[in-house]
Write a protein that holds these residues in place. Structure first.
Motif, short mmCIF file in Angstrom:
data_model
loop_
_atom_site.label_atom_id
_atom_site.label_comp_id
_atom_site.label_asym_id
_atom_site.label_seq_id
_atom_site.Cartn_x
_atom_site.Cartn_y
_atom_site.Cartn_z
N UNK A 105 -31.41 -29.79 8.48
CA UNK A 105 -30.83 -31.13 8.52
C UNK A 105 -30.56 -31.66 7.11
N UNK A 106 -31.29 -31.12 6.13
CA UNK A 106 -31.08 -31.58 4.76
C UNK A 106 -29.73 -31.16 4.19
N UNK A 107 -29.01 -30.27 4.88
CA UNK A 107 -27.68 -29.89 4.42
C UNK A 107 -26.71 -31.07 4.43
N UNK A 108 -27.11 -32.17 5.06
CA UNK A 108 -26.28 -33.37 5.03
C UNK A 108 -26.16 -33.96 3.63
N UNK A 109 -27.03 -33.54 2.69
CA UNK A 109 -26.94 -34.08 1.33
C UNK A 109 -25.91 -33.34 0.49
N UNK A 110 -25.27 -32.31 1.05
CA UNK A 110 -24.30 -31.53 0.28
C UNK A 110 -23.15 -32.39 -0.22
N UNK A 111 -22.82 -33.43 0.53
CA UNK A 111 -21.69 -34.28 0.15
C UNK A 111 -22.03 -35.26 -0.97
N UNK A 112 -23.32 -35.38 -1.34
CA UNK A 112 -23.69 -36.36 -2.36
C UNK A 112 -23.00 -36.05 -3.68
N UNK A 113 -22.62 -37.10 -4.41
CA UNK A 113 -22.97 -38.51 -4.28
C UNK A 113 -22.20 -39.27 -3.20
N UNK A 114 -21.33 -38.62 -2.44
CA UNK A 114 -20.69 -39.28 -1.31
C UNK A 114 -21.59 -39.12 -0.08
N UNK A 115 -21.17 -39.67 1.04
CA UNK A 115 -21.95 -39.60 2.27
C UNK A 115 -21.09 -39.02 3.39
N UNK A 116 -21.78 -38.47 4.41
CA UNK A 116 -21.06 -38.01 5.59
C UNK A 116 -20.36 -39.20 6.25
N UNK A 117 -19.21 -38.94 6.82
CA UNK A 117 -18.52 -39.96 7.62
C UNK A 117 -18.62 -39.55 9.08
N UNK A 118 -19.23 -40.42 9.88
CA UNK A 118 -19.44 -40.12 11.30
C UNK A 118 -19.49 -41.43 12.08
N UNK A 119 -19.34 -41.31 13.39
CA UNK A 119 -19.48 -42.49 14.24
C UNK A 119 -20.94 -42.91 14.28
N UNK A 120 -21.17 -44.14 14.69
CA UNK A 120 -22.55 -44.62 14.81
C UNK A 120 -23.33 -43.76 15.80
N UNK A 121 -22.68 -43.31 16.86
CA UNK A 121 -23.34 -42.48 17.86
C UNK A 121 -23.77 -41.13 17.27
N UNK A 122 -22.85 -40.47 16.55
CA UNK A 122 -23.18 -39.18 15.93
C UNK A 122 -24.30 -39.35 14.89
N UNK A 123 -24.25 -40.44 14.17
CA UNK A 123 -25.28 -40.70 13.15
C UNK A 123 -26.63 -40.94 13.82
N UNK A 124 -26.62 -41.61 14.97
CA UNK A 124 -27.86 -41.85 15.72
C UNK A 124 -28.46 -40.54 16.21
N UNK A 125 -27.61 -39.61 16.64
CA UNK A 125 -28.10 -38.29 17.10
C UNK A 125 -28.73 -37.54 15.94
N UNK A 126 -28.07 -37.53 14.78
CA UNK A 126 -28.63 -36.87 13.59
C UNK A 126 -29.97 -37.51 13.20
N UNK A 127 -30.02 -38.84 13.29
CA UNK A 127 -31.25 -39.55 12.95
C UNK A 127 -32.37 -39.19 13.91
N UNK A 128 -32.04 -39.05 15.20
CA UNK A 128 -33.04 -38.66 16.20
C UNK A 128 -33.63 -37.29 15.87
N UNK A 129 -32.77 -36.33 15.55
CA UNK A 129 -33.23 -34.97 15.23
C UNK A 129 -34.09 -34.97 13.96
N UNK A 130 -33.64 -35.74 12.97
CA UNK A 130 -34.38 -35.83 11.72
C UNK A 130 -35.76 -36.44 11.94
#
Length: 338
Positions: free
Chosen positions: A89-114
């Motif tokens: 799940x930490x591969x989401x930091x690859x875009x830094x210093x920018x952030x992933x762009x996703x819907x609130x729903x997709x972001x909630x799913x990622x947050x749940x898994x994390x």
């Protein structure tokens, strides 16, 4: 619980106007720091952590199939799987210093898994500490019998962490699921209660349990026939080393999580420096997952023994190959001289 309107919140680096040369230079410096930290993490920590995690899985499963079954090994297997999930799940930091762009729903799913991996690793480690504590101070109660059944412990931890993660997914926000936003594993647009619950159940309560375990271990007199405290710690160095590492890294991370909650309650987006430190705290948390796996591989006795066997085999093969090459060279020279 009343719904919060979090549409006003945004990252300082993406919305704050920079009017002076000093502000622009500070912004560029913070972006460079985040980028360099991300590259160091991806280049060094991720390969090391994943390699260690895969080796631990192979060793513990192999020992289990050979009927070398220990409660501690099965709990560490559970802990290892949780940390491997965290690393992926930490591969989401690859875009830094920018952030992933996703819907609130997709972001909630990622947050749940994390959060599932985060809470799971924390509470299964508390189960591991409790198992070692009861091994030294066996009370002969139902609790002691429960810790001797790691499948039961794992089932309880999984159920509990699933409920906590589901609660956190709700606290991310139940509105605007279709809207797109910049996404972190701990979403910026989550309600303030999200961070409060995460701090309480993901750090506060586990830390109190951890301190309680150490207090009993250090203060209570062991029964007759029990090994000395120093010997007990030397027998399980990996668990106690991980305990210290987890506490330090998660303390820093949770302090920043609470600080972000304070900004939300003040309806402030903070500064680029606040955003920088929060990003650093997130990467430090992921580094802790990698470091914990390396500690298990190098210091947990069954894993360390298997690792040493592999190293010794490699050395023998290298020596044998070198000896063969020397023999062939000597034979060639001898034939040529004739």
């Amino acid at each position: 619980m009343a719904s919060h309107n979090m549409t006003w919140i945004s990252y300082p680096s993406k919305s704050q106007p920079f009017t002076s040369q000093e502000e622009i230079e500070a912004f560029i410096a913070s972006q460079n720091i985040i980028s360099r930290l991300m590259h160091c993490y991806i280049a060094f920590f991720v390969p090391t952590g994943l390699t260690a995690g895969i080796c631990i899985l192979i060793i513990i499963i192999k020992n289990y199939l050979q009927n070398k079954r220990q409660s501690l090994d099965l709990l560490l297997l559970h802990f290892t799987i949780s940390n491997i999930i965290m690393i992926f799940l930490s591969f989401t930091v690859i875009t830094r210093p920018d952030y992933l762009t996703a819907t609130h729903l997709a972001c909630s799913v990622l947050s749940f898994l994390f959060n599932f991996g985060y809470f799971n690793s924390q509470y299964v480690f508390i189960s591991t500490l409790l198992t070692l504590l009861l091994e030294r101070f066996p009370p002969g109660t139902a609790l002691c019998k429960a810790t001797q059944r790691p499948i039961l412990c794992a089932g309880f931890v999984l159920t509990y962490t699933f409920c906590l993660s589901l609660t956190e997914a709700v606290l991310v926000g139940t509105d605007n699921y279709q809207l797109e936003a910049r996404c972190q594993l701990d979403p910026l647009f989550a309600w303030p209660e999200y961070e409060i619950v995460k701090f309480t159940f993901g750090f506060g309560i586990p830390s109190l349990l951890q301190i309680l375990c150490f207090s009993v271990l250090l203060a209570k007199e062991a029964p007759a026939g029990a090994p000395a405290l120093q010997q007990h710690i030397r027998t399980y160095p990996a668990v106690y080393a991980i305990s210290v590492t987890m506490f330090i890294c998660r303390l820093f991370y949770n302090i920043m999580v609470l600080f972000r909650t304070t900004l939300k309650l003040q309806r402030s987006i903070g500064t680029t420096q606040n955003e920088l430190v929060m990003n650093i705290a997130e990467i430090v948390l992921f580094c802790e997952s990698c470091a914990s796996l390396v500690v298990i591989l190098c210091f947990h006795k069954p894993c360390k023994d298997e690792l040493l066997k592999v190293i010794q085999k490699c050395r023998r093969k290298t020596r044998a190959n070198n000896h063969l090459e020397i023999s062939e060279t000597a034979t060639t020279h001898h034939s040529g001289s004739q």
